[in-house]
Write an enzyme that holds these catalytic residues in place. Structure first.
Site, PDB file in Angstrom:
ATOM      1  N   TYR A 136       3.485  -8.288  13.725  1.00 29.29           N
ATOM      2  CA  TYR A 136       3.652  -6.880  13.355  1.00 29.29           C
ATOM      3  C   TYR A 136       4.828  -6.732  12.390  1.00 29.29           C
ATOM      4  CZ  TYR A 136       4.929  -1.942  13.856  1.00 29.29           C
ATOM      5  OH  TYR A 136       5.274  -0.632  13.607  1.00 29.29           O
TER       6      TYR A 136
ATOM      7  N   LYS B 190       4.887  -5.859   8.451  1.00 33.53           N
ATOM      8  CA  LYS B 190       5.562  -4.607   8.100  1.00 33.53           C
ATOM      9  C   LYS B 190       6.561  -4.830   6.967  1.00 33.53           C
ATOM     10  CE  LYS B 190       4.089  -0.985  10.317  1.00 33.53           C
ATOM     11  NZ  LYS B 190       3.675   0.229   9.580  1.00 33.53           N
TER      12      LYS B 190
END
Length: 362
Positions: free
Chosen positions: A161, A165
């Protein structure tokens, strides 16, 4: 491009009205990921502030006659273009859940998908792109106290993640181009919670029901930022509106939190006790917990060719639970006038009340 997708514009449209065509372009926007937790709250605030709103998502998550819905794949420019044509601002808050471990999905949505969003925004004449990023882009599992946006991106991201990101935020901020009337900004919230949250509160209560919330990692004093969803939305809208007045704000990231750091375990305990569950009582030293999680992760890796094991007890989760990580909002206060709309006390109370169906009978 416009001719290529003009005939497609009805295909992806599920419901809605033509309000989007009756409002000045400055007040027209699209929320990518608008059917999700943050996205739904964003749509509600935008409507209350007089915006005409499109939603683009893989599914229609709610009904509202004031919203035009477009269903499609954000990696597909032909799906995306009809939802972006004619709007001035795009809020991009689509992402797989942060607790997923699907590397391929993260890269497809957060990296490839965001590149498609950027290109389609340019094709469609969008003027502003506001990204929902994450404060975790600077977090490597060690203490951060009052961290600013000047901190470097994590060299060793804690999960897929965060890894994607970082790629996503870089792509959006690098795309800022005032000369071509295309301005971008990234909002970095941390620990989003609130009514309709599908992760934090339901997962916490599920763990409590299974007897897994008896222990806390560390001494319980580590301060962390949790951010009420309405404050996160407020930060996004402020960024968009200030970009309209000051192009010099383009290409910047802003931390948006409740600006009230709270001990990690105190926050969880307030949610638990508010729903009639016991707060954690016993302490596991941080280093012991981290070492055990590290050993377990090695075991999972060794056994992975033979059996797939999913564990929530990972070094990353131990670091999240046992370290300081809170962030300064001074940049957002100074440049876009940010102040939290909802205090932590009110936010916790409203969140607990919204999950009355998870309350334990006394």
């Amino acid at each position: 491009m416009e001719q290529a997708v003009r005939s497609e514009s009805k295909k992806g449209q599920v419901t809605g009205t033509d309000l989007i065509n009756e409002v000045s372009k400055a007040k027209k926007c699209t929320v990518i990921g608008g059917s999700g937790f943050l996205g739904q709250h964003m749509v509600e605030q935008l409507l209350s502030r007089g915006y005409a709103v499109n939603v683009f998502d893989v599914r229609q998550g709610f009904d509202n006659p004031r919203v035009q819905f477009f269903i499609g794949d954000l990696c597909n420019q032909q799906d995306l273009y009809p939802a972006l044509k004619g709007v001035s601002t795009v809020f991009h808050c689509a992402s797989p859940p942060s607790n997923s471990n699907n590397k391929e999905l993260f890269y497809r949505v957060n990296s490839t998908g965001t590149k498609t969003v950027i290109e389609t925004c340019k094709e469609a004449g969008v003027q502003k792109l506001i990204l929902t990023s994450s404060a975790s882009v600077v977090f490597e599992g060690v203490d951060i106290k009052n961290g600013t946006e000047d901190l470097p991106y994590a060299m060793k991201p804690i999960d897929y993640y965060t890894e994607t990101k970082i790629l996503q935020e870089r792509a959006v901020l690098d795309a800022n181009d005032p000369k071509k009337n295309f301005l971008t900004a990234a909002i970095r919230p941390h620990g989003i919670f609130g009514p309709r949250d599908p992760q934090l509160v339901p997962v916490l209560i599920d763990a409590a029901r299974k007897g897994k919330m008896k222990f806390m990692i560390g001494n319980g004093k580590n301060l962390v930022d949790f951010t009420f969803v309405e404050n996160v939305v407020h930060g996004h809208i402020l960024a968009a509106e200030h970009l309209s007045r000051d192009a010099g704000l383009g290409g910047k990231a802003f931390h948006i939190t409740n600006d009230e750091p709270i001990p990690f375990w105190t926050f969880l305990s307030r949610i638990l006790t508010g729903l009639n569950y016991e707060a954690p009582k016993y302490h596991i030293p941080y280093r012991v917990a981290y070492y055990l999680a590290f050993l377990l992760s090695l075991l999972v890796m060794v056994l992975s060719p033979l059996i797939q094991i999913q564990t929530t007890f990972t070094p990353f989760r131990v670091a999240l639970a046992g370290t300081f990580h809170y962030y300064s909002c001074e940049k957002a206060k100074k440049l876009i006038g940010y102040r939290p709309l909802v205090t932590m006390d009110d936010a916790v109370e409203r969140t607990v009340q919204s999950f009355h169906h998870l309350r334990k009978d006394k």
